[in-house]
Design a protein around this motif. Structure first.
Motif, PDB file in Angstrom:
ATOM      1  N   THR A  64      17.224  65.816  36.050  1.00 34.20           N
ATOM      2  CA  THR A  64      17.043  64.751  34.680  1.00 34.20           C
ATOM      3  C   THR A  64      17.281  63.572  34.514  1.00 34.20           C
ATOM      4  OG1 THR A  64      19.001  65.743  33.837  1.00 34.20           O
ATOM      5  CG2 THR A  64      17.366  67.306  33.773  1.00 34.20           C
ATOM      6  N   ASN A  65      17.199  63.093  35.600  1.00 34.48           N
ATOM      7  CA  ASN A  65      18.423  61.520  36.167  1.00 34.48           C
ATOM      8  C   ASN A  65      16.726  60.535  35.885  1.00 34.48           C
ATOM      9  OD1 ASN A  65      20.738  62.147  34.466  1.00 34.48           O
ATOM     10  ND2 ASN A  65      21.394  62.282  36.534  1.00 34.48           N
ATOM     11  N   ARG A  89      25.737  66.502  34.722  1.00 34.82           N
ATOM     12  CA  ARG A  89      25.349  66.802  33.608  1.00 34.82           C
ATOM     13  C   ARG A  89      25.733  64.961  32.711  1.00 34.82           C
ATOM     14  NH1 ARG A  89      29.022  70.573  33.038  1.00 34.82           N
ATOM     15  NH2 ARG A  89      30.332  69.354  32.395  1.00 34.82           N
ATOM     16  N   HIS A  90      26.706  64.376  33.262  1.00 35.24           N
ATOM     17  CA  HIS A  90      27.585  63.137  33.878  1.00 35.24           C
ATOM     18  C   HIS A  90      26.222  61.851  33.744  1.00 35.24           C
ATOM     19  CE1 HIS A  90      29.877  60.192  32.546  1.00 35.24           C
ATOM     20  NE2 HIS A  90      29.041  59.702  33.795  1.00 35.24           N
ATOM     21  N   ARG A  99      21.703  67.504  39.511  1.00 35.98           N
ATOM     22  CA  ARG A  99      22.340  69.362  38.985  1.00 35.98           C
ATOM     23  C   ARG A  99      23.596  67.855  37.683  1.00 35.98           C
ATOM     24  NH1 ARG A  99      20.568  70.248  43.378  1.00 35.98           N
ATOM     25  NH2 ARG A  99      20.149  72.859  43.573  1.00 35.98           N
ATOM     26  N   ASP A 125      31.780  66.564  37.430  1.00 39.06           N
ATOM     27  CA  ASP A 125      31.842  66.522  35.212  1.00 39.06           C
ATOM     28  C   ASP A 125      32.791  66.853  35.140  1.00 39.06           C
ATOM     29  OD1 ASP A 125      29.114  65.774  35.692  1.00 39.06           O
ATOM     30  OD2 ASP A 125      28.142  67.863  35.497  1.00 39.06           O
TER      31      ASP A 125
END
Length: 319
Positions: free
Chosen positions: A10-11, A62-63, A60, A292
């Protein structure tokens, strides 16, 4: 400035050129979707690897922001076999990366040899590093320094034992060897993360990009490093992960390292049974969750007031 975004999980990733104070260049990838804030995580790979080794983990997490770096001598680095590969110099590269990106504080994660570099950065720049995580490295670093009165045969034996094969075999054979070693954990994703580790000749044979000479130069710098004075000076969160492959009994020297790590005032020690040394490829979701959690648990305790800049504020970005 020219930006080269791509999606990794997602980055978005932007390639950044790092120019070190001793005249070498390398590359880093900054993974930061729009609006990403907070102290970035810098991920340091192990010996013979390169920054895309971390791709399955970054996808994977989140941060964000997350930064992956080709350390000197590796990947896109221009440092040759005669460069300075001391842990001090490698740590200086990381500090200079943070300075060039105007990061007032960072979280630092090192795997294997990268753990030794991460530990040195943490001790040398305590105001920069909010938290540090060592994944099967750093504290378990082999040490055989050249000092007055030391036995040179010990160092020679360690270097001989750790000398890598020259390879020169078909790339498909390398993938088959790695697949057997990782078993069910092997995947197309893991293979893609390792593609930049090797250079392939027109005839299909492959060798590591770092090569044997640079590999051994890095090992020389590692053997001169004693991690314990740095570990004992750390006054912030220090997480130490020890991987214990299934069916492999930890020897006495490794158990002593674990026991000594458990006595460090600020260390949180974990032993991962069933984990391979290359656990970021084996269990990327677990490693991503660990990082994370490290960031979340450290936030607020060592909070900094400075704002982390966006990707567009970087000093030098190349296509």
């Amino acid at each position: 400035m020219v930006h080269n975004p791509r999606l990794n999980g997602t980055n978005q990733a932007t390639k950044v050129v790092l120019r070190t104070s001793d005249g070498h260049a390398s590359a880093a990838s900054v993974h930061a979707p729009p609006g990403a804030t907070g102290a970035p995580v810098i991920l340091l790979h192990g010996l013979s690897q390169q920054r895309r080794f971390w791709d399955p983990v970054v996808a994977r997490m989140r941060h964000a922001p997350v930064v992956t770096l080709d350390q000197r001598g590796h990947g896109a680095s221009t440092a040759g076999p005669g460069a300075d590969y001391s842990i001090d110099r490698c740590a200086r590269d990381v500090i200079e990366l943070a300075e060039s990106l105007a990061y007032p504080s960072i979280h630092l994660v090192g795997h294997s040899w990268g753990g030794a570099v991460a530990l040195r950065v943490t001790a040398a720049a305590p105001d920069l590093v909010e938290s540090c995580c060592l994944i099967d490295g750093g504290l378990s670093t082999p040490s055989a320094p050249t000092t007055p009165g030391s036995d040179p045969t010990i160092r020679e034996a360690v270097l001989k034992r750790l000398r890598p094969p020259d390879l020169g075999i078909a790339i498909d054979e390398i993938w088959a060897i790695l697949a057997r070693g990782m078993g069910d954990a092997w995947s197309d994703e893991a293979q893609q993360a390792l593609v930049p580790t090797y250079s392939v000749e027109p005839d299909g044979t492959a060798r590591t990009v770092i090569g044997v000479d640079r590999h051994m130069a890095v090992l020389e710098g590692l053997l001169d490093y004693d991690p314990w004075p740095d570990a004992e000076s750390v006054r912030g969160p220090l997480w130490a992960i020890f991987c214990e492959p299934r069916g492999v009994q930890a020897d006495e020297s490794r158990l002593r390292v674990i026991e000594r790590a458990q006595r460090l005032q600020y260390a949180l020690v974990q032993r991962w049974h069933g984990a391979l040394h290359d656990v970021p490829l084996q269990w990327p979701a677990l490693v991503a969750g660990l990082i994370d959690n490290l960031v979340e648990s450290s936030s607020g305790k060592l909070a900094r007031s400075s704002q982390v800049p966006s990707v567009t504020d970087m000093l030098e970005v190349s296509a």
